[in-house]
Write a protein that holds these residues in place. Structure first.
Motif, short mmCIF file in Angstrom:
data_model
loop_
_atom_site.label_atom_id
_atom_site.label_comp_id
_atom_site.label_asym_id
_atom_site.label_seq_id
_atom_site.Cartn_x
_atom_site.Cartn_y
_atom_site.Cartn_z
N THR A 84 0.83 -1.21 0.00
CA THR A 84 0.00 0.00 0.00
C THR A 84 0.86 1.26 0.00
O THR A 84 0.59 2.22 -0.73
CB THR A 84 -0.92 -0.01 1.23
N VAL A 85 1.93 1.26 0.81
CA VAL A 85 2.81 2.42 0.88
C VAL A 85 3.49 2.66 -0.47
O VAL A 85 3.55 3.80 -0.97
CB VAL A 85 3.86 2.23 1.99
N ILE A 86 3.97 1.60 -1.09
CA ILE A 86 4.65 1.74 -2.38
C ILE A 86 3.69 2.25 -3.45
O ILE A 86 4.04 3.10 -4.28
CB ILE A 86 5.28 0.40 -2.79
N GLU A 87 2.47 1.75 -3.46
CA GLU A 87 1.50 2.20 -4.46
C GLU A 87 1.18 3.69 -4.29
O GLU A 87 1.14 4.45 -5.26
CB GLU A 87 0.22 1.37 -4.34
N LYS A 88 0.98 4.13 -3.04
CA LYS A 88 0.65 5.54 -2.81
C LYS A 88 1.81 6.47 -3.14
O LYS A 88 1.64 7.53 -3.76
CB LYS A 88 0.20 5.74 -1.36
N VAL A 89 3.02 6.07 -2.73
CA VAL A 89 4.19 6.90 -3.02
C VAL A 89 4.46 6.94 -4.52
O VAL A 89 4.88 7.97 -5.07
CB VAL A 89 5.42 6.38 -2.24
N VAL A 91 2.17 6.82 -6.88
CA VAL A 91 1.20 7.76 -7.45
C VAL A 91 1.64 9.21 -7.20
O VAL A 91 1.54 10.07 -8.09
CB VAL A 91 -0.20 7.50 -6.85
N ILE A 92 2.17 9.48 -6.01
CA ILE A 92 2.65 10.84 -5.70
C ILE A 92 3.81 11.22 -6.62
O ILE A 92 3.87 12.33 -7.15
CB ILE A 92 3.07 10.91 -4.22
N THR A 93 4.72 10.28 -6.85
CA THR A 93 5.86 10.55 -7.73
C THR A 93 5.41 10.78 -9.16
O THR A 93 5.92 11.68 -9.85
CB THR A 93 6.84 9.38 -7.67
N GLN A 94 4.46 10.00 -9.63
CA GLN A 94 3.96 10.19 -10.99
C GLN A 94 3.27 11.53 -11.16
O GLN A 94 3.41 12.18 -12.20
CB GLN A 94 3.02 9.04 -11.36
N HIS A 95 2.54 11.97 -10.14
CA HIS A 95 1.92 13.30 -10.20
C HIS A 95 2.98 14.40 -10.23
O HIS A 95 2.82 15.41 -10.91
CB HIS A 95 0.99 13.51 -9.01
N ARG A 96 4.06 14.19 -9.49
CA ARG A 96 5.13 15.20 -9.47
C ARG A 96 5.84 15.28 -10.82
O ARG A 96 6.28 16.35 -11.25
CB ARG A 96 6.14 14.86 -8.37
N MET A 97 5.95 14.15 -11.51
CA MET A 97 6.68 14.11 -12.78
C MET A 97 5.82 14.50 -13.98
O MET A 97 6.33 14.60 -15.10
CB MET A 97 7.25 12.71 -12.99
N GLU A 98 4.53 14.73 -13.76
CA GLU A 98 3.67 15.10 -14.88
C GLU A 98 4.01 16.51 -15.36
O GLU A 98 4.29 17.41 -14.59
CB GLU A 98 2.19 15.04 -14.45
N SER A 99 3.98 16.67 -16.67
CA SER A 99 4.27 17.96 -17.29
C SER A 99 3.03 18.46 -18.02
O SER A 99 2.40 17.72 -18.80
CB SER A 99 5.44 17.82 -18.27
N TYR A 100 2.69 19.70 -17.78
CA TYR A 100 1.50 20.30 -18.38
C TYR A 100 1.86 21.36 -19.42
O TYR A 100 1.03 22.20 -19.78
CB TYR A 100 0.62 20.94 -17.30
N PRO A 224 12.70 -2.48 -25.78
CA PRO A 224 12.06 -1.28 -25.23
C PRO A 224 12.57 -0.96 -23.84
O PRO A 224 12.71 -1.86 -23.00
CB PRO A 224 10.56 -1.65 -25.21
N ARG A 225 12.85 0.29 -23.61
CA ARG A 225 13.35 0.71 -22.30
C ARG A 225 12.21 0.76 -21.29
O ARG A 225 11.15 1.28 -21.56
CB ARG A 225 13.99 2.09 -22.40
N GLN A 226 12.46 0.18 -20.15
CA GLN A 226 11.46 0.16 -19.10
C GLN A 226 11.46 1.48 -18.35
O GLN A 226 12.51 1.98 -17.96
CB GLN A 226 11.75 -0.99 -18.12
N LYS A 227 10.28 2.06 -18.21
CA LYS A 227 10.15 3.33 -17.52
C LYS A 227 10.36 3.13 -16.03
O LYS A 227 9.71 2.29 -15.40
CB LYS A 227 8.78 3.93 -17.78
N ILE A 228 11.27 3.89 -15.46
CA ILE A 228 11.63 3.76 -14.05
C ILE A 228 11.06 4.95 -13.30
O ILE A 228 11.26 6.10 -13.70
CB ILE A 228 13.15 3.69 -13.87
N THR A 229 10.34 4.67 -12.23
CA THR A 229 9.80 5.71 -11.37
C THR A 229 10.73 5.86 -10.17
O THR A 229 10.86 4.93 -9.37
CB THR A 229 8.38 5.36 -10.90
N ARG A 230 11.36 6.99 -10.05
CA ARG A 230 12.32 7.23 -8.97
C ARG A 230 11.64 8.04 -7.86
O ARG A 230 11.21 9.17 -8.08
CB ARG A 230 13.55 7.97 -9.49
N VAL A 231 11.56 7.44 -6.70
CA VAL A 231 10.93 8.07 -5.54
C VAL A 231 12.02 8.69 -4.70
O VAL A 231 13.02 8.04 -4.37
CB VAL A 231 10.14 7.03 -4.72
N ASN A 232 11.87 9.95 -4.35
CA ASN A 232 12.85 10.62 -3.51
C ASN A 232 12.26 10.84 -2.11
O ASN A 232 11.11 10.49 -1.83
CB ASN A 232 13.31 11.94 -4.13
N LEU A 233 13.08 11.41 -1.25
CA LEU A 233 12.67 11.61 0.13
C LEU A 233 11.52 12.61 0.25
O LEU A 233 10.65 12.48 1.12
CB LEU A 233 13.87 12.09 0.96
#
Length: 258
Positions: A84-89, A91-100, A224-233
Motif C-alpha cells: 500500500t505504501v509503495i503504491e501511494k508513493v 502515485v505521488i511521484t507520478q503526479h510530481r513528474m507530470e508535465s502540463y 524497449p526501455r522500461q520506464k523507471i519511477t524514482r521516488v525521492n525523500l
C-alpha cells in the motif's frame, strides 16, 4: 392435494425436479468427491527471526507463547502494508513528474526557472562590475609613481602584481589547451552500427567470425526501455504528512531533519 398441485410452480411449468437433479448429478459427476486446495502459503518475512522479535515484544507484555499463525498473519500484514505504501508513493511521484507544458487546457502563469536565471544573470553582472572596479583601482595603484607610499598603497600594488601574474598564467594555460587540441585533431565519433558488434543493455559485445559471422551482420535487436519511477525523500515526506497515523510520527520528524 388440490392445493398442493396449485402451489407447486415447478409441476405447473412442466418441470420434473427429480429428472433435473439426476441430470445435474450426471453432468458434474467428475467433480464429486474431489478436494480443492489453495496454493502454498508462503510468508513474506523470515519466520524464525520474526518469531523471535514477536516473542521479545510479547514477553514485555506478559505473553509467553505466540503461535505460528500469528507470525504468518503479521508477515502478510507487513506485506500488505508495504504494498500500500509503495503504491501511494508511486502515485505521488507520478503526479510530481507530470508535465502540463503541452496541455492545451493549461496556461503557464509564472516561470520560476526563467526568474532564477534572470536573478543569476543580475548577480553575475554585479560581480563583473565590482571586479572591474577593483581592477581599475589596482591598476591605478600599480601605475602610481609617488615616492612616499603608505602601507595601503603598497598592499594595493602587491595585489595588482598578483592579479597580473594570475591573468598571465590563465592565458598561458588557455594557449596550452588550444595547442594540445590542435595537435590531437578532430575527435572521431564512435560508430554504433558496425558489423560484428551487438549492443546489449548499452554495452558492445564483439562477435568473432566463423560460425557466428551471420549473427554479427544481423541488425541489433531493439529492446524497449522500461520506464523507471524514482521516488525521492520529498515524495515520502509528502505521503507521511497526508497519512493520519504518520503525520505526527517520529519517523516524519527524522525525515524532515535530513
Amino acid at each position: 392435494r388440490d392445493d398442493d398441485d396449485i402451489n407447486d410452480v415447478a409441476s405447473m411449468a412442466g418441470v420434473n425436479l427429480n429428472e433435473e437433479s439426476a441430470r445435474i448429478m450426471a453432468t458434474n459427476s467428475d467433480l464429486i468427491g474431489t478436494q480443492t486446495q489453495s496454493c502454498k502459503d508462503e510468508p513474506f518475512l523470515a519466520a524464525i527471526p520474526l518469531h523471535k522479535r514477536i516473542l521479545e515484544t510479547a514477553k514485555k507484555l506478559g505473553i509467553t507463547d505466540v503461535p505460528a499463525e500469528v507470525v504468518t498473519f503479521i508477515s502478510h500484514a507487513t506485506q500488505n502494508r508495504l504494498r500500500t505504501v509503495i503504491e501511494k508513493v508511486t502515485v505521488i511521484t507520478q503526479h510530481r513528474m507530470e508535465s502540463y507544458k503541452d496541455d492545451e487546457w493549461y496556461e503557464q502563469a509564472t516561470d520560476v526557472r526563467a526568474q532564477l536565471k534572470f536573478f543569476e544573470q543580475l548577480e553575475r553582472l554585479e560581480k563583473q562590475r565590482k571586479d572591474e572596479q577593483e581592477r581599475e583601482i589596482l591598476l591605478k595603484a600599480a601605475k602610481s609613481r609617488s615616492r612616499q607610499e603608505d602601507p595601503e598603497q603598497a598592499r594595493l600594488k602587491q595585489k595588482a602584481k598578483e592579479m597580473q601574474q594570475q591573468e598571465l598564467a590563465q592565458m598561458r594555460q588557455r594557449d596550452a589547451n588550444l595547442t594540445a587540441l590542435a595537435a590531437i585533431g578532430p575527435r572521431k565519433k564512435r560508430k554504433l552500427d558496425t558489423p560484428g558488434l551487438l549492443s546489449i543493455g548499452g554495452e558492445g559485445l564483439g562477435v568473432s567470425g566463423g560460425s557466428q559471422a551471420g549473427l554479427g551482420t544481423a541488425s541489433p535487436r531493439q529492446y524497449p526501455r522500461q520506464k523507471i519511477t524514482r521516488v525521492n525523500l520529498r515524495d515520502f515526506i509528502f505521503y507521511m504528512e497526508q497519512e493520519r497515523e504518520m503525520s505526527h510520527s517520529l519517523l516524519l520528524y527524522r525525515a524532515l531533519l535530513k
